[in-house]
Write a protein that holds these residues in place. Structure first.
Motif, PDB file in Angstrom:
ATOM      1  N   ARG A   1      51.216  20.737  73.465  1.00 23.76           N
ATOM      2  CA  ARG A   1      50.198  21.461  74.211  1.00 23.76           C
ATOM      3  C   ARG A   1      50.894  22.317  75.248  1.00 23.76           C
TER       4      ARG A   1
ATOM      5  N   SER B   1      49.269  23.570  77.826  1.00 22.58           N
ATOM      6  CA  SER B   1      48.591  23.386  79.109  1.00 22.58           C
ATOM      7  C   SER B   1      48.366  21.920  79.351  1.00 22.58           C
ATOM      8  N   SER B   2      48.182  21.557  80.621  1.00 23.56           N
ATOM      9  CA  SER B   2      47.974  20.153  80.980  1.00 23.56           C
ATOM     10  C   SER B   2      46.501  19.822  81.140  1.00 23.56           C
ATOM     11  N   GLY B   3      45.636  20.727  80.706  1.00 28.21           N
ATOM     12  CA  GLY B   3      44.210  20.471  80.805  1.00 28.21           C
ATOM     13  C   GLY B   3      43.428  21.696  80.374  1.00 28.21           C
ATOM     14  N   PRO B   4      42.115  21.643  80.491  1.00 28.51           N
ATOM     15  CA  PRO B   4      41.283  22.780  80.102  1.00 28.51           C
ATOM     16  C   PRO B   4      41.626  24.021  80.916  1.00 28.51           C
ATOM     17  N   GLN B   5      41.591  25.171  80.269  1.00 27.43           N
ATOM     18  CA  GLN B   5      41.859  26.421  80.965  1.00 27.43           C
ATOM     19  C   GLN B   5      40.712  26.743  81.917  1.00 27.43           C
TER      20      GLN B   5
ATOM     21  N   PRO C   1      44.913  17.193  84.138  1.00 29.17           N
ATOM     22  CA  PRO C   1      43.682  16.602  83.613  1.00 29.17           C
ATOM     23  C   PRO C   1      43.796  16.102  82.176  1.00 29.17           C
ATOM     24  N   ALA C   2      44.716  16.662  81.395  1.00 31.20           N
ATOM     25  CA  ALA C   2      44.887  16.177  80.025  1.00 31.20           C
ATOM     26  C   ALA C   2      45.296  14.715  80.010  1.00 31.20           C
ATOM     27  N   VAL C   3      45.960  14.275  81.084  1.00 31.08           N
ATOM     28  CA  VAL C   3      46.433  12.890  81.173  1.00 31.08           C
ATOM     29  C   VAL C   3      45.412  12.003  81.876  1.00 31.08           C
TER      30      VAL C   3
ATOM     31  N   GLY D   1      42.283  13.220  83.491  1.00 27.04           N
ATOM     32  CA  GLY D   1      40.967  13.802  83.739  1.00 27.04           C
ATOM     33  C   GLY D   1      39.807  12.916  83.306  1.00 27.04           C
TER      34      GLY D   1
ATOM     35  N   ASN E   1      47.989  18.442  91.047  1.00 28.89           N
ATOM     36  CA  ASN E   1      47.421  17.178  90.560  1.00 28.89           C
ATOM     37  C   ASN E   1      46.624  16.466  91.657  1.00 28.89           C
TER      38      ASN E   1
END
Length: 250
Positions: free
Chosen positions: A26, A28-32, A161-163, A165, A195
């Protein structure tokens, strides 16, 4: 030569199987972030002997500032900090904020009637740019005027947030859904300490908050959600605040 080629085939098949078992990368680490609207959190520390004078001056002159951009709320910190005010400003874009700051710098009334008098009363100023997390939009309003507000801030572990959220959302919802507090909005920080997420809560009173906090500690669903969330948490802090008379969010 045929034997040599054939000997590589099982190894190649194993590599393809191992690659398929790995999660896809991925970027990104979360939603754009899809919305340009952001909220600026500002905290001013006031000289102890000037606290009352600062609040009175702001009450009288805040209209000079709100003529330029939208004020969401303005609070005096009661617990979790002394002689401090916290306020939230809404902007549609960074260019809008830049235009507002430029206009304020050229506003003679704002400078002479407020800033020149207010700045000597302060010991420090701090600001944070935040975006409202998608699942908490739109920003809620309190069910009634009055009451107290709590700003809870959480420093999550790196990963985004991917981790963490989903666990954070579940923890907030476990408090909000049963009515242990009224969640007005959840925000994630854009600059500085990354974060970091914030939750703005409303309670009827400080005693009301204490009562519901005690009940939440005995709710198995809340306990389970919090335990899952804290595995991603580094630190947290909070402050209890009272809305100023001129605050739009009361």
């Amino acid at each position: 030569m045929l034997k040599l080629v054939a000997s590589f085939r099982p190894a190649a098949a194993l590599l393809r199987t191992a690659a398929a078992a790995q999660p896809s990368a991925r970027l990104s680490s979360g939603p754009q972030q899809e919305h340009r609207t952001f909220y600026e959190f500002r905290t001013y520390s006031i000289r102890p002997d000037q606290n009352a004078a600062f609040l009175q001056l702001t009450n009288e002159k805040i209209h000079l500032r709100t003529a330029h951009s939208e004020l969401i709320g303005y609070w005096s910190v009661e617990y979790g900090g002394l002689n401090k005010v916290f306020h939230i400003w809404k902007y549609d874009s960074y260019s809008q904020r830049a235009a507002v700051r430029a206009a304020l710098a050229q506003d003679p009334s704002w400078i002479s009637e407020y800033i020149s008098k207010a700045l000597p009363m302060l010991t420090s100023q701090d600001n944070v740019v935040t975006y409202q997390v998608p699942w908490s939009r739109p920003l809620k309003t309190p069910p009634q005027e009055g009451g107290v507000y709590e700003l809870a801030s959480f420093q999550m572990r790196p990963g985004g947030p991917a981790v963490w959220g989903a666990a954070f959302q579940a923890s907030m919802s476990a408090h909000d859904a049963p009515g242990y507090g009224k969640l007005l909005g959840a925000f994630h920080r854009e600059f500085g300490l990354l974060n970091q997420v914030h939750a703005l809560w409303w309670f009827e009173s400080a005693d009301h908050r204490a009562e519901f906090r005690h009940k939440a500690h005995t709710d198995a669903r809340v306990v389970a959600a919090v335990r899952n969330s804290v595995t991603h948490l580094d630190s947290q802090r909070n402050q209890l605040m009272f809305p100023c008379p001129f605050s739009p969010m009361k």
